[in-house]
Scaffold this active site. Structure first.
Site, PDB file in Angstrom:
ATOM      1  N   HIS A  46      -2.873  -0.250   8.131  1.00 15.22           N
ATOM      2  CA  HIS A  46      -1.984   1.544   8.117  1.00 15.22           C
ATOM      3  C   HIS A  46      -1.799   1.694   6.744  1.00 15.22           C
ATOM      4  CE1 HIS A  46       1.664  -1.758   7.275  1.00 15.22           C
ATOM      5  NE2 HIS A  46       1.842  -0.431   6.527  1.00 15.22           N
ATOM      6  N   ASP A  97      -3.320  -5.983  11.683  1.00 19.24           N
ATOM      7  CA  ASP A  97      -3.195  -4.959  11.015  1.00 19.24           C
ATOM      8  C   ASP A  97      -3.610  -5.184   9.319  1.00 19.24           C
ATOM      9  OD1 ASP A  97      -2.215  -2.770   9.422  1.00 19.24           O
ATOM     10  OD2 ASP A  97      -0.214  -3.048  10.045  1.00 19.24           O
ATOM     11  N   SER A 103       3.818  -2.727   1.496  1.00 15.65           N
ATOM     12  CA  SER A 103       2.739  -2.914   2.630  1.00 15.65           C
ATOM     13  C   SER A 103       1.356  -3.292   2.134  1.00 15.65           C
ATOM     14  CB  SER A 103       2.686  -1.963   3.538  1.00 15.65           C
ATOM     15  OG  SER A 103       3.808  -1.741   4.346  1.00 15.65           O
TER      16      SER A 103
END
Length: 385
Positions: free
Chosen positions: A59, A90, A161
């Site tokens: 992402h 992910d 992230s």
């Protein structure tokens, strides 16, 4: 270890992490369904200096066409190429220019042996503060969100992230900082464990497609909201000849044990053709012969834009269960476009063009190439409800 020694150890680990951690910037102009239009930032970490491979979250770099740039500490941003983006876990792999094949790389823990209560550190760029470390412990392990996750209390904020989550006992990376949920006061933080990531990297190095299989069957959930490996129904009996109630135990002739959906997917990566699965059926063990198809490459998928509506295949693995097929859907609509003015929206299904049913992108592209420029297209969409 005395408190002062632990502090010194953590400081040393974060200094080392600064060398292999990167900043990532992503620009998305034409988003698929999984993404949004705009500019985003995150972190990543170098795992192969010779190949220039950086691991991050999918992402962070997007499942859509995007411009990605990467910078090491005290360095400038450079263009990066997507090597692989996973449609299940992910994670993504980027290729960047590394000045030296001896550049420090992240030491990775592929065993997944970290225990609840162990101290970890998350390193990244929280809230725009570059190359910052936070400390905490592994609070738990969960698969309530389908994928396996480490639950940590080291904060994962915007900018973290894709960055490394590091075991403070031995400085090895045990996960990718993935998400933070909830308010600042009541926050849950999650990391993607490295075990499945390591399997993907291993296959990529061997030149074997690591895509996850299409799971064309449903699995039951228990009272805690966790996915079991007990089959509810199959959507493609030819590929997945399960009976309701079958519980998957192991994969392959070597009988690799699996207990979660992520473990099942990881065990099936790199396997093509016929794959035997061991299932528990009515109290006895039975071997089921499956013929899984791989999910399509995220990087190679195609789409067509018609008056600002981006049309591409859907990713519904239970499509056979729909009363009406939905092969091609609208993934996004460009602001201020004709498609937006006409009220077309994301998830609308392409029903027909000029009265002709079209079920795949290749046929759609061919038809549009043959269409006359001076003749309007009659496009019919079906809206899901």
């Amino acid at each position: 270890m005395r408190p002062s020694q632990a502090e010194d150890r953590a400081s040393s680990i974060f200094r080392d992490a600064r060398a292999y951690t990167v900043r990532i910037r992503t620009q998305i102009t034409t988003p698929f369904l999984e993404d949004e239009r705009g500019s985003f930032s995150g972190a990543g970490f170098l795992v192969d200096a010779t190949r220039g491979w950086v691991v991050t979250n999918a992402h962070v770099v997007s499942h859509s066409p995007s411009e990605v740039t990467v910078a090491f500490a005290d360095g400038t941003f450079r263009p990066a190429r997507k090597v692989y983006v996973d449609s299940f876990t992910d994670m993504a792999v980027l290729e960047v220019t590394v000045d030296s094949p001896r550049h420090p790389v992240a030491p990775i823990d592929c065993d997944g042996a970290i225990a609840v209560g162990e101290a970890v550190g998350a390193f990244g760029h929280p809230l725009g503060m570059p190359f910052t470390g936070t400390r905490g412990i592994v609070s738990g392990k969960t698969d309530q969100f389908l994928n396996d996750f480490l639950q940590i209390d080291a904060t994962v904020d915007h900018g973290n992230s894709g960055g490394p989550v590091i075991a403070l006992r031995d400085a090895r990376v045990v996960g990718i900082a993935t998400a933070g949920i909830g308010s600042k006061a009541e926050r849950l933080n999650f990391a993607t464990p490295m075990r499945d990531v390591c399997r993907i990297l291993e296959l990529l190095r061997k030149g074997i497609p690591p895509e996850a299989p299409e799971l064309q069957f449903s699995l039951l959930m228990n009272e805690d909201g966790r996915h079991t490996l007990q089959v509810g129904t199959t959507f493609d009996a030819a590929r997945w000849p399960f009976l309701p109630g079958d519980r998957v135990i192991a994969v392959g002739q070597e009988r690799e044990k699996v207990a979660t959906v992520t473990q099942l997917v990881s065990a099936m990566r790199g396997r093509i053709g016929t794959v035997p699965l061991l299932v528990s059926r009515e109290g006895r063990e039975v071997e089921v012969t499956t013929h899984p198809a791989l999910r399509g490459s995220v990087i190679a998928r195609q789409a067509v834009s018609i008056d600002g509506a981006l049309i591409a295949p859907n990713a519904f693995e239970d499509m056979q269960a729909l009363s009406e097929p939905a092969h091609l859907i609208v993934h996004s609509v460009e602001p201020s476009s004709m498609a937006e003015a006409l009220g077309i929206g994301a998830m609308d299904v392409l029903e027909s063009i000029d009265g002709r049913r079209i079920d795949d992108v290749a046929t759609l592209i061919e038809y549009l190439h043959q269409a006359r420029n001076d003749t309007p297209l009659r496009v019919v969409f079906r809206r899901m409800s």
